[in-house]
Write a protein that holds these residues in place. Structure first.
Motif, PDB file in Angstrom:
ATOM      1  N   UNK A   2     -14.086   9.792  -9.531  1.00  0.00           N
ATOM      2  CA  UNK A   2     -14.939   8.906  -8.727  1.00  0.00           C
ATOM      3  C   UNK A   2     -14.829   9.341  -7.263  1.00  0.00           C
ATOM      4  N   UNK A   3     -15.950   9.798  -6.696  1.00  0.00           N
ATOM      5  CA  UNK A   3     -15.922  10.282  -5.312  1.00  0.00           C
ATOM      6  C   UNK A   3     -16.504   9.255  -4.360  1.00  0.00           C
ATOM      7  N   UNK A   4     -15.821   9.045  -3.240  1.00  0.00           N
ATOM      8  CA  UNK A   4     -16.295   8.168  -2.176  1.00  0.00           C
ATOM      9  C   UNK A   4     -16.701   9.053  -0.991  1.00  0.00           C
ATOM     10  N   UNK A   5     -17.523   8.482  -0.081  1.00  0.00           N
ATOM     11  CA  UNK A   5     -17.723   9.136   1.211  1.00  0.00           C
ATOM     12  C   UNK A   5     -18.746  10.245   1.232  1.00  0.00           C
ATOM     13  N   UNK A  47     -15.234  11.163 -19.323  1.00  0.00           N
ATOM     14  CA  UNK A  47     -15.417   9.845 -19.941  1.00  0.00           C
ATOM     15  C   UNK A  47     -15.732   8.833 -18.845  1.00  0.00           C
ATOM     16  N   UNK A  48     -16.156   7.631 -19.245  1.00  0.00           N
ATOM     17  CA  UNK A  48     -16.395   6.565 -18.261  1.00  0.00           C
ATOM     18  C   UNK A  48     -15.070   6.140 -17.638  1.00  0.00           C
ATOM     19  N   UNK A  49     -15.163   5.545 -16.458  1.00  0.00           N
ATOM     20  CA  UNK A  49     -13.940   5.137 -15.748  1.00  0.00           C
ATOM     21  C   UNK A  49     -13.111   4.145 -16.562  1.00  0.00           C
ATOM     22  N   UNK A  50     -13.790   3.281 -17.328  1.00  0.00           N
ATOM     23  CA  UNK A  50     -13.016   2.262 -18.042  1.00  0.00           C
ATOM     24  C   UNK A  50     -12.432   2.766 -19.358  1.00  0.00           C
ATOM     25  N   UNK A  51     -12.662   4.046 -19.691  1.00  0.00           N
ATOM     26  CA  UNK A  51     -12.099   4.568 -20.941  1.00  0.00           C
ATOM     27  C   UNK A  51     -11.245   5.818 -20.714  1.00  0.00           C
ATOM     28  N   UNK A  52     -11.401   6.482 -19.561  1.00  0.00           N
ATOM     29  CA  UNK A  52     -10.756   7.788 -19.364  1.00  0.00           C
ATOM     30  C   UNK A  52      -9.229   7.667 -19.316  1.00  0.00           C
ATOM     31  N   UNK A  53      -8.543   8.723 -19.808  1.00  0.00           N
ATOM     32  CA  UNK A  53      -7.069   8.757 -19.761  1.00  0.00           C
ATOM     33  C   UNK A  53      -6.573   9.052 -18.339  1.00  0.00           C
ATOM     34  N   UNK A  54      -7.387   9.790 -17.603  1.00  0.00           N
ATOM     35  CA  UNK A  54      -7.024  10.144 -16.221  1.00  0.00           C
ATOM     36  C   UNK A  54      -8.190   9.746 -15.308  1.00  0.00           C
ATOM     37  N   UNK A  55      -7.903   8.979 -14.260  1.00  0.00           N
ATOM     38  CA  UNK A  55      -8.955   8.648 -13.288  1.00  0.00           C
ATOM     39  C   UNK A  55      -8.558   9.249 -11.941  1.00  0.00           C
ATOM     40  N   UNK A  56      -9.464  10.076 -11.398  1.00  0.00           N
ATOM     41  CA  UNK A  56      -9.230  10.677 -10.090  1.00  0.00           C
ATOM     42  C   UNK A  56     -10.061   9.909  -9.069  1.00  0.00           C
ATOM     43  N   UNK A  57      -9.405   9.291  -8.099  1.00  0.00           N
ATOM     44  CA  UNK A  57     -10.118   8.606  -7.019  1.00  0.00           C
ATOM     45  C   UNK A  57     -10.158   9.573  -5.837  1.00  0.00           C
ATOM     46  N   UNK A  58     -11.346  10.095  -5.588  1.00  0.00           N
ATOM     47  CA  UNK A  58     -11.517  11.123  -4.551  1.00  0.00           C
ATOM     48  C   UNK A  58     -11.950  10.411  -3.269  1.00  0.00           C
ATOM     49  N   UNK A  59     -11.003  10.127  -2.405  1.00  0.00           N
ATOM     50  CA  UNK A  59     -11.152   9.096  -1.378  1.00  0.00           C
ATOM     51  C   UNK A  59     -11.676   9.582  -0.035  1.00  0.00           C
ATOM     52  N   UNK A 103      -8.335  -3.521 -19.658  1.00  0.00           N
ATOM     53  CA  UNK A 103      -7.869  -4.059 -20.953  1.00  0.00           C
ATOM     54  C   UNK A 103      -6.469  -4.683 -20.826  1.00  0.00           C
ATOM     55  N   UNK A 104      -6.329  -5.554 -19.857  1.00  0.00           N
ATOM     56  CA  UNK A 104      -5.078  -6.293 -19.675  1.00  0.00           C
ATOM     57  C   UNK A 104      -3.908  -5.422 -19.261  1.00  0.00           C
ATOM     58  N   UNK A 105      -4.165  -4.214 -18.762  1.00  0.00           N
ATOM     59  CA  UNK A 105      -3.094  -3.339 -18.282  1.00  0.00           C
ATOM     60  C   UNK A 105      -2.513  -2.483 -19.390  1.00  0.00           C
ATOM     61  N   UNK A 106      -2.851  -2.806 -20.657  1.00  0.00           N
ATOM     62  CA  UNK A 106      -2.252  -2.070 -21.780  1.00  0.00           C
ATOM     63  C   UNK A 106      -2.740  -0.625 -21.799  1.00  0.00           C
ATOM     64  N   UNK A 107      -3.991  -0.430 -21.373  1.00  0.00           N
ATOM     65  CA  UNK A 107      -4.547   0.921 -21.449  1.00  0.00           C
ATOM     66  C   UNK A 107      -4.724   1.518 -20.065  1.00  0.00           C
ATOM     67  N   UNK A 108      -3.789   1.221 -19.154  1.00  0.00           N
ATOM     68  CA  UNK A 108      -3.924   1.748 -17.792  1.00  0.00           C
ATOM     69  C   UNK A 108      -3.925   3.269 -17.838  1.00  0.00           C
ATOM     70  N   UNK A 109      -4.838   3.891 -17.092  1.00  0.00           N
ATOM     71  CA  UNK A 109      -4.922   5.346 -17.129  1.00  0.00           C
ATOM     72  C   UNK A 109      -3.890   5.995 -16.198  1.00  0.00           C
ATOM     73  N   UNK A 110      -3.756   7.309 -16.321  1.00  0.00           N
ATOM     74  CA  UNK A 110      -3.029   8.062 -15.298  1.00  0.00           C
ATOM     75  C   UNK A 110      -3.936   8.033 -14.055  1.00  0.00           C
ATOM     76  N   UNK A 111      -3.370   7.750 -12.877  1.00  0.00           N
ATOM     77  CA  UNK A 111      -4.208   7.637 -11.673  1.00  0.00           C
ATOM     78  C   UNK A 111      -3.838   8.728 -10.674  1.00  0.00           C
ATOM     79  N   UNK A 112      -4.857   9.469 -10.241  1.00  0.00           N
ATOM     80  CA  UNK A 112      -4.662  10.469  -9.188  1.00  0.00           C
ATOM     81  C   UNK A 112      -5.454  10.033  -7.962  1.00  0.00           C
ATOM     82  N   UNK A 113      -4.806  10.011  -6.802  1.00  0.00           N
ATOM     83  CA  UNK A 113      -5.525   9.764  -5.554  1.00  0.00           C
ATOM     84  C   UNK A 113      -5.709  11.120  -4.878  1.00  0.00           C
ATOM     85  N   UNK A 114      -6.985  11.503  -4.714  1.00  0.00           N
ATOM     86  CA  UNK A 114      -7.316  12.781  -4.074  1.00  0.00           C
ATOM     87  C   UNK A 114      -8.067  12.496  -2.775  1.00  0.00           C
TER      88      UNK A 114
END
Ligand code: SAM
Ligand code: SF4
Length: 438
Positions: free
Chosen positions: A11-14, A37-49, A71-82
């Protein structure tokens, strides 16, 4: 510890440079065998800030919160802040948001696959190094493409405007080598791009051995299949005679110029360390219009820079009247940590900034509508970029970067001739004429 991801979402901002970086990160992860994959299903979410204004920078933390609730935190993805928040805040990010697994700066994202492996081993992964240029050489060749593509040719900034974080988050000004850019442009055209927008924080500062951006544009103009060339964002000080001449001589160079002025007050421009004044900016606009009379001029403005008086703001309105913009971006000044302006006295109160921004945007909005209305009745080409909301509707861009909605059975990616029928502030309606051979 999180399992090694097999799907990802970026997900890219800016700015557009972030959009380009986001595409390249996606290509990199795909080359590693991961699927989008969509943000709500992906195993890894990259926030490109983005760190340019406080509001943009804070978005990352609300996004992290939202991802953790997935999904209640049970399926929280790996999060990368870029991106630029990663560069500016570094190790502070996992301190503030311990759920973050990876922090990677804008000059280090070629190391993303290694950082993902590190995070999957349960180690905290952080890379905010700024090696000059090695990122581009380490990225896979371009593959994903629509009809209109971005291509970063220049990065970083040495101008140090007193309000701006870019010189700190993106580093020193560097130009990518000519040969690498041409090679990437060819790959983009082979993948279906008809239009390329050359990107840089100060794109017109691009240079190689005394040759400037106009040289690069002329070389790209020779690429078969590339029909449109654009560049953004330019700095007034790097608007050379050669580049202005290219607007008169290179047919594929689109009649659109984004040239931020920031303020119309010489006193404020000086305090901003902009190194141009209102008169020199207006002279450049005059020269550009002499070379290409139909050019659409766009700009950026900051209201409420520290010490900006009513009189200074009136000077901004005057320069807007003098230029008559086709389009523009305007922002309230946002104090950024570590920049000289953040420590200046006379910070302008928020209600004053609000009122000034409203007045400026009303004027710019009137100019934009008038510009679009003056195009009604014209015949022009558009590049079809995406489907519209209604069945059969498509959206394309004119050479002067206006969005046009129309019904046509021509395919996305085709350049077609249209007649412009009606105009609103943000887009026009058109009707297709004869189809051009692509
Ligand atoms: N290099 C370009 C130039 O010199 O105009 C601009 C690049 S900057 C990423 C994009 C725009 O963000 C700037 O033109 C400016 O209008 C705005 N901007 C930068 N820093 C800002 C700040 N601290 N507060 C508000 N707007 C800001
Ligand atoms: Fe920021 Fe100024 Fe550099 Fe533009 S020229 S990126 S506004 S420091």
């Amino acid at each position: 510890m999180k399992a090694a991801p097999s799907t990802f979402h970026v997900k890219s901002f800016g700015c557009q440079m972030n959009a380009y970086d986001g595409d390249r990160m996606a290509e990199l992860l795909e080359a590693e065998g991961m699927a989008q994959a969509d943000a709500d299903a992906a195993d890894l979410v990259v926030l490109n800030t983005c760190h340019i204004r406080e509001k943009a920078a804070e978005k990352v933390y609300s996004d992290i919160g939202r991802l953790m609730k997935r999904r209640g935190g049970a399926a929280a993805p790996m999060i990368a802040v870029a991106g630029c928040v990663a560069q500016a805040e570094g190790a502070e990010i996992p301190r503030r948001a311990p759920q973050v697994d990876i922090v990677v700066g804008p000059q280090a994202y070629h190391n993303l696959p290694a950082l993902v492996r590190q995070a999957a081993r349960g180690e905290r992964a952080l890379d905010t190094d700024m090696p000059l240029l090695s990122k581009f050489g380490a990225l896979p060749a371009r593959r994903r493409q629509g009809p209109s593509a971005f291509l970063t040719v220049q990065e970083g900034c040495d101008k140090f405007c007193t309000y701006c974080v870019v010189p700190y988050t993106r580093g020193a000004e560097i130009s990518r080598p000519f040969a690498a850019i041409v090679e990437e442009a060819k790959a983009l055209v082979d993948a279906g791009a008809k239009e390329i927008t050359l990107l840089g924080q100060n794109v017109n500062a691009w240079a190689e051995e005394e040759k400037g951006l106009d040289h690069l544009i002329r070389a790209l103009d020779a690429l078969p299949g590339l029909r449109r060339i654009r560049y953004t964002t330019s700095h007034p000080n790097d608007m050379t005679e050669g580049l202005i001449r290219a607007h008169a001589e290179v047919e594929a160079l689109m009649p659109y110029l984004h040239l931020p002025v920031q303020s119309g007050s010489d006193r404020v421009l000086k305090a901003m360390n902009r190194s141009h004044d209102a008169a020199s900016y207006l002279r450049i606009i005059e020269q550009v219009r002499a070379a290409r009379p139909d050019i659409a001029v766009s700009g950026d403005f900051i209201v409420g820079f520290p010490g900006e008086t009513d009189e200074d703001f009136e000077a901004t309105l005057r320069i807007v009247e003098a230029v008559n913009y086709a389009q523009a971006f305007s922002f309230k000044y946002s104090a950024r940590p570590g920049t000289p302006a953040a420590g200046m006295e006379d910070q302008v109160p928020a209600p004053v900034m609000d009122e000034r921004l409203q007045r400026l945007q009303a004027l710019l909005g009137r100019q934009q509508l008038a510009f679009n209305q003056a195009s009604v009745g014209r015949r022009t080409s558009i590049l079809l970029e995406r489907p519209g909301r209604k069945p059969g509707q498509k959206i394309g861009k004119t050479p002067r970067l206006q969005s046009v909605h129309l019904e046509t059975d021509a395919a996305i990616g085709e350049l077609i001739e249209v007649e412009l029928l009606s105009a609103g502030p943000n887009s026009l309606a058109g009707a297709a004429l004869v189809r051009q051979a692509a």
